[in-house]
Scaffold this active site. Structure first.
Site, PDB file in Angstrom:
ATOM      1  N   CYS A  44       0.830  -1.207   0.000  1.00  0.00           N
ATOM      2  CA  CYS A  44       0.000   0.000   0.000  1.00  0.00           C
ATOM      3  C   CYS A  44       0.870   1.266   0.000  1.00  0.00           C
ATOM      4  O   CYS A  44       1.702   1.468   0.887  1.00  0.00           O
ATOM      5  CB  CYS A  44      -0.920  -0.009   1.218  1.00  0.00           C
ATOM      6  SG  CYS A  44      -1.814   1.534   1.404  1.00  0.00           S
ATOM      7  N   ASP A  47      -0.895  16.480  -1.938  1.00  0.00           N
ATOM      8  CA  ASP A  47      -1.219  15.581  -3.043  1.00  0.00           C
ATOM      9  C   ASP A  47      -0.214  15.800  -4.180  1.00  0.00           C
ATOM     10  O   ASP A  47       0.173  16.928  -4.478  1.00  0.00           O
ATOM     11  CB  ASP A  47      -2.652  15.847  -3.535  1.00  0.00           C
ATOM     12  CG  ASP A  47      -3.192  14.710  -4.380  1.00  0.00           C
ATOM     13  OD1 ASP A  47      -4.116  14.008  -3.922  1.00  0.00           O
ATOM     14  OD2 ASP A  47      -2.676  14.509  -5.507  1.00  0.00           O
ATOM     15  N   ASN A  86     -13.456   9.895  -1.355  1.00  0.00           N
ATOM     16  CA  ASN A  86     -13.916   9.036  -2.440  1.00  0.00           C
ATOM     17  C   ASN A  86     -13.928   7.603  -1.928  1.00  0.00           C
ATOM     18  O   ASN A  86     -12.922   7.127  -1.400  1.00  0.00           O
ATOM     19  CB  ASN A  86     -12.978   9.161  -3.642  1.00  0.00           C
ATOM     20  CG  ASN A  86     -12.976  10.565  -4.224  1.00  0.00           C
ATOM     21  OD1 ASN A  86     -13.999  11.246  -4.208  1.00  0.00           O
ATOM     22  ND2 ASN A  86     -11.831  11.004  -4.711  1.00  0.00           N
ATOM     23  N   GLY A 146     -14.778   6.996  -7.134  1.00  0.00           N
ATOM     24  CA  GLY A 146     -13.532   7.533  -7.690  1.00  0.00           C
ATOM     25  C   GLY A 146     -12.312   7.269  -6.828  1.00  0.00           C
ATOM     26  O   GLY A 146     -11.287   7.919  -6.981  1.00  0.00           O
ATOM     27  N   THR A 168      -8.988   5.750  -5.893  1.00  0.00           N
ATOM     28  CA  THR A 168      -7.916   5.077  -6.642  1.00  0.00           C
ATOM     29  C   THR A 168      -6.859   4.476  -5.723  1.00  0.00           C
ATOM     30  O   THR A 168      -6.122   3.592  -6.127  1.00  0.00           O
ATOM     31  CB  THR A 168      -7.233   6.045  -7.632  1.00  0.00           C
ATOM     32  OG1 THR A 168      -6.679   7.138  -6.909  1.00  0.00           O
ATOM     33  CG2 THR A 168      -8.219   6.555  -8.674  1.00  0.00           C
ATOM     34  N   HIS A 188      -6.505   3.038   0.637  1.00  0.00           N
ATOM     35  CA  HIS A 188      -6.138   3.337   2.029  1.00  0.00           C
ATOM     36  C   HIS A 188      -6.905   4.616   2.339  1.00  0.00           C
ATOM     37  O   HIS A 188      -6.712   5.624   1.652  1.00  0.00           O
ATOM     38  CB  HIS A 188      -4.619   3.518   2.149  1.00  0.00           C
ATOM     39  CG  HIS A 188      -4.121   3.843   3.540  1.00  0.00           C
ATOM     40  ND1 HIS A 188      -3.083   3.129   4.149  1.00  0.00           N
ATOM     41  CD2 HIS A 188      -4.480   4.811   4.424  1.00  0.00           C
ATOM     42  CE1 HIS A 188      -2.850   3.661   5.350  1.00  0.00           C
ATOM     43  NE2 HIS A 188      -3.683   4.678   5.538  1.00  0.00           N
ATOM     44  N   HIS A 239      -8.487   7.978   2.947  1.00  0.00           N
ATOM     45  CA  HIS A 239      -7.883   9.317   2.924  1.00  0.00           C
ATOM     46  C   HIS A 239      -8.962  10.353   2.661  1.00  0.00           C
ATOM     47  O   HIS A 239      -9.951  10.086   1.987  1.00  0.00           O
ATOM     48  CB  HIS A 239      -6.789   9.409   1.860  1.00  0.00           C
ATOM     49  CG  HIS A 239      -7.226   8.998   0.479  1.00  0.00           C
ATOM     50  ND1 HIS A 239      -7.319   7.682   0.099  1.00  0.00           N
ATOM     51  CD2 HIS A 239      -7.600   9.725  -0.593  1.00  0.00           C
ATOM     52  CE1 HIS A 239      -7.741   7.622  -1.158  1.00  0.00           C
ATOM     53  NE2 HIS A 239      -7.919   8.853  -1.604  1.00  0.00           N
ATOM     54  N   HIS A 253      -9.429  14.307   1.200  1.00  0.00           N
ATOM     55  CA  HIS A 253      -8.817  15.404   0.463  1.00  0.00           C
ATOM     56  C   HIS A 253      -9.257  16.709   1.125  1.00  0.00           C
ATOM     57  O   HIS A 253     -10.454  16.923   1.330  1.00  0.00           O
ATOM     58  CB  HIS A 253      -9.318  15.442  -0.980  1.00  0.00           C
ATOM     59  CG  HIS A 253      -9.022  14.207  -1.783  1.00  0.00           C
ATOM     60  ND1 HIS A 253      -8.032  14.154  -2.747  1.00  0.00           N
ATOM     61  CD2 HIS A 253      -9.596  12.971  -1.771  1.00  0.00           C
ATOM     62  CE1 HIS A 253      -8.020  12.952  -3.302  1.00  0.00           C
ATOM     63  NE2 HIS A 253      -8.966  12.208  -2.733  1.00  0.00           N
TER      64      HIS A 253
HETATM   65  P1  AMP Z   1      -8.472   9.051  -4.641  1.00  0.00           P
HETATM   66  O1  AMP Z   1      -8.665   9.182  -6.106  1.00  0.00           O
HETATM   67  O2  AMP Z   1      -9.543   9.679  -3.810  1.00  0.00           O
HETATM   68  O3  AMP Z   1      -8.194   7.621  -4.233  1.00  0.00           O
HETATM   69  O4  AMP Z   1      -7.185   9.911  -4.294  1.00  0.00           O
HETATM   70  C1  AMP Z   1      -5.887   9.441  -4.394  1.00  0.00           C
HETATM   71  C2  AMP Z   1      -5.010  10.654  -4.423  1.00  0.00           C
HETATM   72  O5  AMP Z   1      -3.699  10.275  -4.083  1.00  0.00           O
HETATM   73  C3  AMP Z   1      -4.927  11.341  -5.796  1.00  0.00           C
HETATM   74  O6  AMP Z   1      -5.355  12.691  -5.655  1.00  0.00           O
HETATM   75  C4  AMP Z   1      -3.454  11.237  -6.157  1.00  0.00           C
HETATM   76  O7  AMP Z   1      -2.975  12.380  -6.831  1.00  0.00           O
HETATM   77  C5  AMP Z   1      -2.798  11.076  -4.797  1.00  0.00           C
HETATM   78  N1  AMP Z   1      -1.534  10.369  -4.773  1.00  0.00           N
HETATM   79  C6  AMP Z   1      -1.237   9.181  -5.342  1.00  0.00           C
HETATM   80  N2  AMP Z   1       0.025   8.829  -5.053  1.00  0.00           N
HETATM   81  C7  AMP Z   1       0.543   9.803  -4.267  1.00  0.00           C
HETATM   82  C8  AMP Z   1       1.799  10.030  -3.644  1.00  0.00           C
HETATM   83  N3  AMP Z   1       2.814   9.159  -3.745  1.00  0.00           N
HETATM   84  N4  AMP Z   1       1.973  11.164  -2.926  1.00  0.00           N
HETATM   85  C9  AMP Z   1       0.969  12.060  -2.812  1.00  0.00           C
HETATM   86  N5  AMP Z   1      -0.244  11.897  -3.360  1.00  0.00           N
HETATM   87  C10 AMP Z   1      -0.453  10.799  -4.089  1.00  0.00           C
HETATM   88 ZN    ZN Z   2      -2.313   1.316   3.608  1.00  0.00          ZN
END
Ligand code: AMP
Ligand code: ZN
Length: 112
Positions: free
Chosen positions: A3, A29, A85, A91, A93, A96, A98, A100
């Site tokens: 992860c 981000d 999300n 949405g 991706t 884990h 999180h 925003h």
């Molecule tokens: P979500 O689409 O809600 O799952 O958000 C995932 C977010 O993680 C996206 O806005 C990505 O730009 C961000 N993200 C992915 N990898 C990293 C990383 N290594 N460091 C910081 N942000 C990341």
């Molecule tokens: Zn994790």
């Protein structure tokens, strides 16, 4: 553990950390969608809101308190948006949990 956010929490991959305590970290981000775009996550690996229970729900309140604190520090006095999300259609991706924190511009609604 594969992860990516666990790796960020464990300092195994770099991030621009802006907050850390025993249970939570916040970092910028990688692909910001607003002048301020911070991700706030529990250090514990929780997959999504779907895995929140009576036993682990305290972390959600904590995250929102930290989000408001960061918003203040970043001078988001005109307001901001907190987004979660959940799942494919939501949405999500990164699997884990999180949140925003977005600010520094006027947000659109309804979100696309
Ligand atoms: P979500 O689409 O809600 O799952 O958000 C995932 C977010 O993680 C996206 O806005 C990505 O730009 C961000 N993200 C992915 N990898 C990293 C990383 N290594 N460091 C910081 N942000 C990341
Ligand atoms: Zn994790």
């Amino acid at each position: 553990m594969e992860c990516i956010f666990c790796k960020i929490a464990n300092n195994e991959i770099p991030s621009e950390k802006i907050y850390e305590d025993e249970k939570v970290i916040a970092f910028n981000d990688l692909d910001p969608q607003a002048p301020v775009h911070v991700l706030i996550i529990p250090k514990e690996h929780i997959k999504s809101i779907d895995e929140i229970t009576d036993k682990n729900s305290d972390i959600i309140g904590k995250i929102f308190i930290i989000a408001a604190k960061i918003a203040k520090e970043k001078s988001l006095d005109n307001g901001y948006r907190i987004v979660n999300n959940c799942g494919k259609d939501g949405g999500q991706t990164v699997e884990h949990l999180h949140f925003h924190l977005l600010g520094g511009r006027k947000m659109n609604w309804p979100a696309g």
